[in-house]
Design an enzyme around this catalytic site. Structure first.
Site, PDB file in Angstrom:
ATOM      1  N   GLY A  18     -25.766 -21.143  23.538  1.00  0.00           N
ATOM      2  CA  GLY A  18     -27.082 -21.347  24.115  1.00  0.00           C
ATOM      3  C   GLY A  18     -27.928 -22.289  23.277  1.00  0.00           C
ATOM      4  O   GLY A  18     -27.770 -22.361  22.063  1.00  0.00           O
ATOM      5  N   THR A 159     -28.855 -18.710  16.487  1.00  0.00           N
ATOM      6  CA  THR A 159     -28.868 -17.805  17.632  1.00  0.00           C
ATOM      7  C   THR A 159     -30.232 -17.150  17.752  1.00  0.00           C
ATOM      8  O   THR A 159     -30.857 -16.808  16.736  1.00  0.00           O
ATOM      9  CB  THR A 159     -27.796 -16.696  17.535  1.00  0.00           C
ATOM     10  OG1 THR A 159     -28.008 -15.724  18.562  1.00  0.00           O
ATOM     11  CG2 THR A 159     -27.812 -15.992  16.209  1.00  0.00           C
ATOM     12  N   ASP A 161     -30.732 -14.254  18.803  1.00  0.00           N
ATOM     13  CA  ASP A 161     -30.586 -12.836  18.463  1.00  0.00           C
ATOM     14  C   ASP A 161     -30.563 -12.584  16.960  1.00  0.00           C
ATOM     15  O   ASP A 161     -30.668 -11.440  16.524  1.00  0.00           O
ATOM     16  CB  ASP A 161     -29.298 -12.269  19.060  1.00  0.00           C
ATOM     17  CG  ASP A 161     -29.232 -12.403  20.564  1.00  0.00           C
ATOM     18  OD1 ASP A 161     -30.249 -12.774  21.173  1.00  0.00           O
ATOM     19  OD2 ASP A 161     -28.155 -12.148  21.132  1.00  0.00           O
ATOM     20  N   ARG A 196     -51.791  -0.868  33.804  1.00  0.00           N
ATOM     21  CA  ARG A 196     -50.364  -0.668  34.092  1.00  0.00           C
ATOM     22  C   ARG A 196     -49.522  -0.620  32.814  1.00  0.00           C
ATOM     23  O   ARG A 196     -49.985  -0.932  31.724  1.00  0.00           O
ATOM     24  CB  ARG A 196     -49.855  -1.809  34.971  1.00  0.00           C
ATOM     25  CG  ARG A 196     -50.503  -1.860  36.341  1.00  0.00           C
ATOM     26  CD  ARG A 196     -49.995  -3.049  37.135  1.00  0.00           C
ATOM     27  NE  ARG A 196     -50.611  -3.104  38.468  1.00  0.00           N
ATOM     28  CZ  ARG A 196     -50.401  -4.072  39.342  1.00  0.00           C
ATOM     29  NH1 ARG A 196     -49.602  -5.088  39.034  1.00  0.00           N
ATOM     30  NH2 ARG A 196     -51.002  -4.041  40.523  1.00  0.00           N
ATOM     31  N   GLY A 204     -31.076 -10.245  23.177  1.00  0.00           N
ATOM     32  CA  GLY A 204     -30.482  -9.271  22.273  1.00  0.00           C
ATOM     33  C   GLY A 204     -29.346  -8.544  22.948  1.00  0.00           C
ATOM     34  O   GLY A 204     -29.572  -7.494  23.560  1.00  0.00           O
ATOM     35  N   ARG A 205     -28.117  -9.097  22.872  1.00  0.00           N
ATOM     36  CA  ARG A 205     -26.954  -8.466  23.517  1.00  0.00           C
ATOM     37  C   ARG A 205     -26.486  -7.245  22.740  1.00  0.00           C
ATOM     38  O   ARG A 205     -26.376  -6.152  23.283  1.00  0.00           O
ATOM     39  CB  ARG A 205     -25.815  -9.481  23.641  1.00  0.00           C
ATOM     40  CG  ARG A 205     -24.530  -8.901  24.240  1.00  0.00           C
ATOM     41  CD  ARG A 205     -23.425  -9.928  24.322  1.00  0.00           C
ATOM     42  NE  ARG A 205     -23.710 -10.943  25.311  1.00  0.00           N
ATOM     43  CZ  ARG A 205     -23.351 -10.865  26.603  1.00  0.00           C
ATOM     44  NH1 ARG A 205     -22.683  -9.794  27.039  1.00  0.00           N
ATOM     45  NH2 ARG A 205     -23.637 -11.823  27.436  1.00  0.00           N
ATOM     46  N   GLU A 257     -32.078  -7.124  26.134  1.00  0.00           N
ATOM     47  CA  GLU A 257     -31.217  -7.283  27.307  1.00  0.00           C
ATOM     48  C   GLU A 257     -29.953  -6.426  27.222  1.00  0.00           C
ATOM     49  O   GLU A 257     -29.360  -6.079  28.247  1.00  0.00           O
ATOM     50  CB  GLU A 257     -30.822  -8.751  27.486  1.00  0.00           C
ATOM     51  CG  GLU A 257     -30.033  -9.328  26.324  1.00  0.00           C
ATOM     52  CD  GLU A 257     -29.688 -10.791  26.509  1.00  0.00           C
ATOM     53  OE1 GLU A 257     -29.862 -11.296  27.629  1.00  0.00           O
ATOM     54  OE2 GLU A 257     -29.237 -11.422  25.529  1.00  0.00           O
ATOM     55  N   ARG A 317     -36.762 -19.883  24.392  1.00  0.00           N
ATOM     56  CA  ARG A 317     -35.745 -20.722  23.767  1.00  0.00           C
ATOM     57  C   ARG A 317     -35.900 -22.202  24.119  1.00  0.00           C
ATOM     58  O   ARG A 317     -35.158 -23.041  23.616  1.00  0.00           O
ATOM     59  CB  ARG A 317     -34.340 -20.238  24.136  1.00  0.00           C
ATOM     60  CG  ARG A 317     -33.851 -20.649  25.510  1.00  0.00           C
ATOM     61  CD  ARG A 317     -32.450 -20.113  25.806  1.00  0.00           C
ATOM     62  NE  ARG A 317     -31.573 -20.085  24.674  1.00  0.00           N
ATOM     63  CZ  ARG A 317     -30.526 -19.241  24.555  1.00  0.00           C
ATOM     64  NH1 ARG A 317     -30.289 -18.363  25.512  1.00  0.00           N
ATOM     65  NH2 ARG A 317     -29.763 -19.272  23.494  1.00  0.00           N
TER      66      ARG A 317
END
Length: 401
Positions: A18, A159, A161, A196, A204-205, A257, A317
């Protein structure tokens, strides 16, 4: 490309995976220093894909995916986001049949093909003495593969992340958390106006740094991360309590994520996986938002709390790098050249406990870098721990040494 006889050597540089802010400054740093030291720099377009699309029936200077980099070229582009060399998620030893370049269609006919022999041949064809891949643990894992085959590789970690092992910091992470904090605060105006919940899905995998650091900085009341499965009913109770205590009657949640419900699994957009075996993530924020609304009534006198649901995605990103992602890539690029000048390859440049360093490249594939739950995450309150910061690195929880 120019004749290589007048150079000390030829350095190839590529970006994979990415895009993140800071890639172009890293390419700029490598190129400036290399040219000053008497080296030629060849930019490989489209990451590892560019290493299998070289057409050896043409001359090196006729290749579309291999270009000689100059001071003038990188100086202008080094101020921009993304990567001007472009990127891909190709892994040359696992190329699907539909991704095999046309020039090799008659040679590689399996469903999945190992084209590493073409990469090796193309390295020789282009005259590359060193290879600098800039990427995350997936991209760099193939760099480890080439290193093990004798290719002189020096890796630069990037990355969103921040999950590349062996370094406290990866290019792109600073801009990611800065933008997450900024956007979360901007979205508060709508959440407060309508009283709300605000649910924000972030990158963040497998690692939750990109949710935990912004939460620690005050961007959210709670966060859920991949390292710890959460109970949605307990989360709803906490969110309702936060909302009730806020004079503006709203509360904010950051969702990685890769976060998972208790007894659940990661949420994917589809079943197709990339060359590294990863399915595309996305949708956990939608599910959390829906269930928070449904469960909120139990803790809010029978009334459901409506939700503003936002996936940040490419907003954090894209665009220009922040200060950190302008400075660190410059240092990483120069560190890579320091290693080349010393003849020291098979290394990953790194930042460890606030100091620039380098480590063996095979650290990239030796383990998964994740948040240390015991040290940094309050699993009962779904938020960072705000204690024991003494002797920690600048970004608190990113060191794994």
């Amino acid at each position: 490309m120019a004749n290589t006889k007048n150079y000390k050597g030829v350095i190839g540089v590529l970006t994979g995976g990415g895009d993140v802010p800071g890639l172009n400054p890293a390419i700029r740093a490598v190129t400036f220093r290399a040219i000053r030291e008497g080296y030629k720099v060849v930019g490989i377009r489209k990451g590892w894909e560019g290493m299998i699309t070289i057409d050896r029936s043409k001359k090196p200077n006729e290749q579309e995916d291999a270009i000689e980099l100059t001071d003038l070229m990188v100086n202008r582009l080094g101020r921009t986001g993304g990567t001007f060399l472009h990127s891909s998620r190709t892994r040359p030893d696992k190329v699907r049949l539909d991704r095999v370049p046309d020039i090799y269609k008659n040679v590689y006919t399996q469903d999945v093909n190992d084209m590493t022999s073409e990469v090796m041949a193309n390295i020789d064809f282009l005259g590359l003495d060193y290879l600098i891949p800039i990427g995350g643990d997936d991209t760099l894992s193939y760099g480890v593969h080439l290193h093990n085959k004798g290719v002189p590789v020096i890796a630069i970690p990037k990355t969103m992340d921040n999950d590349v092992p062996g370094t406290d910091y990866c290019i792109g992470f600073g801009t990611c958390i800065s933008r997450t904090i900024e956007l979360a605060h901007e979205l508060r105006t709508s959440a407060g106006s309508h009283e709300r919940f605000l649910v924000i899905e972030v990158f963040g995998r497998y690692a939750g740094f990109s949710a935990l650091l912004p939460a620690m900085a005050g961007a959210a009341d709670r966060c859920v991360i991949p390292e710890y499965k959460f109970d949605i009913e307990h989360l709803a109770e906490l969110m309702v309590r936060d909302r009730a205590m806020n004079p503006s009657k709203y509360s904010v949640l950051l969702v990685s994520e890769g976060a998972m419900f208790k007894d659940g699994a990661m949420i994917y957009q589809g079943e197709e996986a990339d060359a590294y075996g990863h399915k595309k993530l996305g949708g956990i924020g939608d599910l959390v938002s829906e269930q928070l609304r449904n469960h909120s009534a139990k803790f809010n006198n029978g009334r459901k709390v409506d939700v503003i649901n936002q996936r940040l995605g490419y907003m954090v990103r894209s665009g220009a790098p922040d200060a950190l992602d302008s400075i660190v890539p410059m240092a990483f690029g120069n560190l890579a050249l320091d290693l080349i000048l010393k003849g020291n390859t098979g290394r990953l440049v790194s930042l460890r406990n606030g100091r620039y360093d380098n480590v063996p490249i095979d650290v990239v594939t030796s383990y998964k870098k994740k948040v240390d739950i015991e040290k940094f995450y309050d699993a009962e309150r779904y938020r960072p721990r705000y204690e024991h910061f003494s002797d920690k690195p600048q970004l608190i929880m990113t060191s794994d040494f």
